[in-house]
Write a protein that holds these residues in place. Structure first.
Motif, short mmCIF file in Angstrom:
data_model
loop_
_atom_site.label_atom_id
_atom_site.label_comp_id
_atom_site.label_asym_id
_atom_site.label_seq_id
_atom_site.Cartn_x
_atom_site.Cartn_y
_atom_site.Cartn_z
N VAL A 66 0.66 -1.09 0.11
CA VAL A 66 0.00 0.05 -0.10
C VAL A 66 0.91 1.04 0.13
O VAL A 66 1.78 1.27 0.88
CB VAL A 66 -0.88 -0.09 1.09
CG1 VAL A 66 -1.86 1.26 1.49
CG2 VAL A 66 -2.05 -1.32 1.13
N GLY A 68 -0.77 4.38 -0.34
CA GLY A 68 -1.44 5.56 0.04
C GLY A 68 -2.22 6.06 -1.44
O GLY A 68 -3.15 7.14 -1.13
N LEU A 73 -4.89 1.29 -2.86
CA LEU A 73 -6.17 1.24 -1.96
C LEU A 73 -7.30 0.79 -2.49
O LEU A 73 -8.13 -0.06 -2.16
CB LEU A 73 -6.47 2.67 -1.43
CG LEU A 73 -5.35 3.29 -0.82
CD1 LEU A 73 -5.87 4.52 -0.19
CD2 LEU A 73 -4.90 2.58 0.45
N TRP A 76 -6.82 -3.06 -2.66
CA TRP A 76 -6.98 -3.74 -1.26
C TRP A 76 -8.51 -3.92 -1.04
O TRP A 76 -9.02 -4.87 -0.40
CB TRP A 76 -6.40 -2.73 -0.27
CG TRP A 76 -6.06 -3.57 1.12
CD1 TRP A 76 -6.45 -4.80 1.58
CD2 TRP A 76 -5.56 -2.84 2.38
NE1 TRP A 76 -6.24 -4.98 2.80
CE2 TRP A 76 -5.46 -3.78 3.52
CE3 TRP A 76 -5.09 -1.58 2.53
CZ2 TRP A 76 -5.29 -3.57 4.64
CZ3 TRP A 76 -4.79 -1.28 4.07
CH2 TRP A 76 -4.80 -2.16 5.00
N ASN A 77 -9.29 -2.63 -1.34
CA ASN A 77 -10.72 -2.70 -1.24
C ASN A 77 -11.58 -3.91 -2.09
O ASN A 77 -12.32 -4.53 -1.27
CB ASN A 77 -11.17 -1.35 -1.44
CG ASN A 77 -12.78 -1.13 -1.24
OD1 ASN A 77 -13.10 -1.16 0.02
ND2 ASN A 77 -13.50 -1.34 -2.15
N GLY A 88 -2.44 -5.05 4.81
CA GLY A 88 -1.67 -4.06 4.03
C GLY A 88 -0.18 -4.04 4.69
O GLY A 88 0.20 -4.30 5.68
N TYR A 90 2.99 -1.15 4.41
CA TYR A 90 3.25 0.37 3.93
C TYR A 90 4.76 0.50 4.33
O TYR A 90 5.38 0.44 5.44
CB TYR A 90 2.52 1.22 4.66
CG TYR A 90 3.06 2.74 4.29
CD1 TYR A 90 2.12 3.42 3.19
CD2 TYR A 90 3.77 3.67 5.18
CE1 TYR A 90 2.57 4.47 2.81
CE2 TYR A 90 3.95 4.84 4.98
CZ TYR A 90 3.38 5.39 3.69
OH TYR A 90 3.74 6.63 3.65
N ALA A 106 -3.27 5.87 4.38
CA ALA A 106 -3.15 4.42 4.24
C ALA A 106 -3.70 3.69 5.87
O ALA A 106 -4.35 2.84 5.73
CB ALA A 106 -1.82 3.91 4.10
N PHE A 109 -7.34 4.54 5.73
CA PHE A 109 -8.26 3.24 4.84
C PHE A 109 -8.09 2.01 5.70
O PHE A 109 -9.36 1.16 5.61
CB PHE A 109 -7.59 3.04 3.94
CG PHE A 109 -8.32 2.17 2.67
CD1 PHE A 109 -9.60 2.51 2.11
CD2 PHE A 109 -7.88 0.93 2.44
CE1 PHE A 109 -10.41 1.57 1.42
CE2 PHE A 109 -8.57 0.06 1.72
CZ PHE A 109 -9.79 0.51 0.97
N ALA A 221 -12.04 4.19 -6.81
CA ALA A 221 -11.78 4.91 -5.41
C ALA A 221 -12.93 6.00 -5.17
O ALA A 221 -13.40 5.97 -4.02
CB ALA A 221 -10.42 5.22 -5.79
N ILE A 226 -13.06 6.47 -1.36
CA ILE A 226 -11.71 6.03 -0.72
C ILE A 226 -11.01 7.37 -0.89
O ILE A 226 -10.99 7.95 -1.98
CB ILE A 226 -11.11 4.82 -1.62
CG1 ILE A 226 -11.86 3.55 -1.49
CG2 ILE A 226 -9.80 4.53 -1.32
CD1 ILE A 226 -11.62 2.41 -2.10
N TYR A 228 -7.47 9.52 -1.25
CA TYR A 228 -6.03 8.77 -1.39
C TYR A 228 -5.11 9.87 -1.92
O TYR A 228 -5.62 10.93 -2.17
CB TYR A 228 -5.95 7.80 -2.71
CG TYR A 228 -6.85 8.30 -4.19
CD1 TYR A 228 -5.91 9.39 -4.83
CD2 TYR A 228 -8.05 8.15 -4.42
CE1 TYR A 228 -6.50 9.54 -5.95
CE2 TYR A 228 -8.70 8.50 -5.65
CZ TYR A 228 -7.88 9.28 -6.32
OH TYR A 228 -8.32 9.94 -7.49
#
Length: 315
Positions: A66, A68, A73, A76-77, A88, A90, A106, A109, A221, A226, A228
């Motif tokens: 991830v 950000g 994102l 991941w979702n 995740g 980072y 990140a 989320f 997104a 989301i 970002y």
């Protein structure tokens, strides 16, 4: 993203006898979709790509790299919504405001989808990217890519994950493929596949968004609320990959489907030839004498980098 014609209805809704208005048009797929069916289309496309390239199964433990940004994102979702056990990872690159903002988003989320986010600080592991940039002759993006791949692999193993998933999208893949083709860089072309199998200390790496464009990921997104990071890393300014993306976006506007065709035809027609060549000339990996991670030489590139950082600190 192409403009919708006035009064366009969602293709899926229309087939069901419903009258929902379309909010997006995908010219290379000839689809006009409402918000609900766009989200469904995106997630089905991710699921289909995972199945097509046999990336992983629901039994696997997946670590999503991830940054950000919208792609990682969104990925991941989608994976969590598709029912995969995906957490995740980072890496704090130590790039001032950019790292602070991306880390905050990140974390925000991870809390929203209630999944763990593992964080590693490059400053604690070796040195922040601005310092690494000063002591190497390589472009910052190249050195950054090397250390990211190293720590993703190292920590995925230590944390018990067997799959690393990255948010590389179709635009990323096309830009890299074009750059490698311009230079006829056969060694890199051999490795340009959405799945890099686990072997010799490396964990399997996969790119489930490889057939999804940057704009499609951004729209997914947006429709899923989301948040970002919307600005580029300051070290990416002037990168040739950004110029290649702009070039292909101009082509795509005139000839929808160009990006997908360029990439998928490479996978179908050229990659098998390169793979066969690689099997014949496979270079044996060994363990780094210092850290024990897989390496093509006695000492891996990250340990060499660490030595340079130490030397610079003493001088």
């Amino acid at each position: 993203m192409a403009k919708l014609k006035k009064g366009s209805r969602c293709t899926v809704c229309k087939a069901k006898g419903e009258k929902e208005k379309a909010v997006v048009f995908l010219p290379h797929h000839r689809l006009a979709l409402c918000k609900k069916h766009y989200i469904e289309w995106f997630e089905k496309r991710v699921a289909k790509t995972i199945k097509e390239f046999r990336m992983f199964s629901p039994k696997d433990r997946i670590l999503v790299a991830v940054s950000g940004g919208k792609d990682s994102l969104a990925l991941w979702n989608a994976l969590v919504k598709l029912g995969y056990e995906a957490d995740g990872f980072y890496i704090d690159l130590g790039i001032d405001e950019y790292s602070q903002d991306s880390k905050r988003l990140a974390l925000q989320f991870a809390e929203k989808i209630e999944r763990p986010l593992h964080i590693v600080s490059l400053k604690e592991e070796i040195a922040p990217i601005p310092q690494i940039d000063q002591i190497t002759n390589r472009p910052a993006c190249s050195a950054c890519g090397t250390v990211k791949r190293y720590y993703m692999n190292k920590y995925a193993k230590e944390l018990g994950y067997n799959i690393i998933a990255t948010g590389h999208n179709l635009d990323d893949e096309v830009a890299v493929l074009f750059g490698n083709t311009l230079h006829w860089d056969i060694d890199y072309l051999k490795r340009q596949y959405p799945v890099l199998k686990e072997e010799n200390g490396f964990i399997r790496k996969v790119k489930p968004l490889c057939k999804i464009t940057e704009k499609e990921a951004a729209l997914y997104a947006f429709f899923n609320n989301i948040e970002y990071i919307e600005y580029e890393c300051p070290f990416s300014e002037g990168a040739s990959s950004i110029e290649y993306k702009e070039l292909f976006s101009q082509l795509e506007e005139k000839h929808p489907g160009t990006k997908l065709q360029f990439y998928t035809n490479f996978l179908k027609k050229m990659y098998p030839i390169l793979k066969e060549h690689e099997e014949r000339q496979k270079q044996e990996l060994q363990k780094c004498k210092i850290c024990g991670e897989p390496s093509f030489s006695e000492i891996c590139s990250v340990c060499k980098l660490k030595e340079k950082v130490k030397t610079m600190a003493k001088s």
